[in-house]
Design a protein around this motif. Sequence first.
Motif: not given
Length: 407
Positions: A364, A103, A247, A358, A350-352, A255, A300, A69, A356, A107, A323, A251, A360
């Motif tokens: 977060a 995947y 991750g 995020c 912002a978290f996708g 922020i 991707r 990614t 995929h 995960r 993003l 981040t 977390g």
Amino acid sequence: MTSPTLQAFSYDPFDPAVMADPLPYYRILRDHHPVYYIDKWDTYALSRFDDVWRVLEINDGTFVASEGTLPAATVLADHNDGPVPDPPLHPMPFHANFDAPIYDTVRRCTSAPLRPRSVSGLADRVRQLAGERLDELLPRGTFDLTQDYGGIVAASMVCELLGLPVELAGEVLGTVNAGSMAQPGSGVEVAKARPGYLEYLVPIIERSRAVPGENPIADNLIAYRLPDGSGFSDVEAATQLLGIFIGGTETVPKIVAHGLWELGSHPDQLAEVRADLEAAVPVAREEMIRYCAPAQWFARTVRKPITLHDTTIRPGQRIITLLASANRDEREYPDPERFIWNRPIERLLAFGRGQHFCLGVHLARLEITVLVTEWLKRVDDWRIDPAAALRPPSSFQWGYNSVPVEV
Ligand code: HEM
């Protein structure tokens, strides 16, 4: 630094000028080249919110992350002649390089402590860590808001989630920060940083093999079987922890520091947030994430042809979803360059999004809420020297690594 002009416009995420400040490039991309082809990398850059939103929701094998990614320039420099197969099962890379079912099943091994209910049980611990940091930092008067405050708290949570001693938080923070530094022309070489990361992660797996039952994430990875019946080696299992390790550490602190800086620069907005911390901080948090999230793009590889804005992207070519550009797309967010604590945010990238998304996200949001709330409860006044803050050039994590603050 000269700003990019429309006449001689070119965009390359690894260009030093882009890495130093990508925002003016994103504006031109959004307005004039929503599907911008980068010949050198055989890659299309998508910059508009709506395009990224629609592309990331496609989950039928059109896009895969078989080249990673966050591929480095060395990977993108190879132009593929048709679809890229999955990587071999061994040595198993980070699971995100595979599509379903590998995947999803890998995960899932790591996701339990990051689900909403588990994360809500962590609120008191995050608050305690934030309080301890403030007890230590506030008497000092000056310190680094990114590293010394949010950095240590986020890294401590990562240590506890992964079963590392919390005393290692400072080291973990330093290791992850060093590994995320991007070089002009080549991007982030995560693979090169891995030996350093794995020194922390492999012993976690070794310990769980010796003493099962203590660490559910490591136990799940050890018990996991790939479709051919084989399991993970220690390094392969440890590699699956990289997402949480990186991750979870890098981040949130950027922020929080940048977000508090913005809030402090708008006294009227700060007063409104202070008037009702419990209700206002979760609202301000979303604007902090939109405005300050440091990740610039994720990649991707295309496996089935897809047409976007009359451009057909062929199997083997790549897209990067910008993003950070989507977060500032005026088509989605009016007056996007302004920080407005309570702007309506109906959709956020912002978290996708999609496959995929995020892992977390709940942790977060919890960490940012607690870190901002505890700061505002205890700090009446603070000053940030803009000239001393550091936002190193990066193709990946373009965020404030260092924000010296005086309280
Ligand atoms: C505000 C803070 C955060 C932001 C803005 C953020 C952003 C993102 C984004 C955009 C992605 C998607 C990447 C892609 O599309 O390829 C992602 C994935 C991920 N994030 Fe976060 N993240 C944050 C915090 C965290 C935290 C605290 C953790 C863990 C404790 C975490 C763990 C992960 C993992 C493991 C993935 C990979 C998911 C996958 O590919 O299956 N993130 N994050």
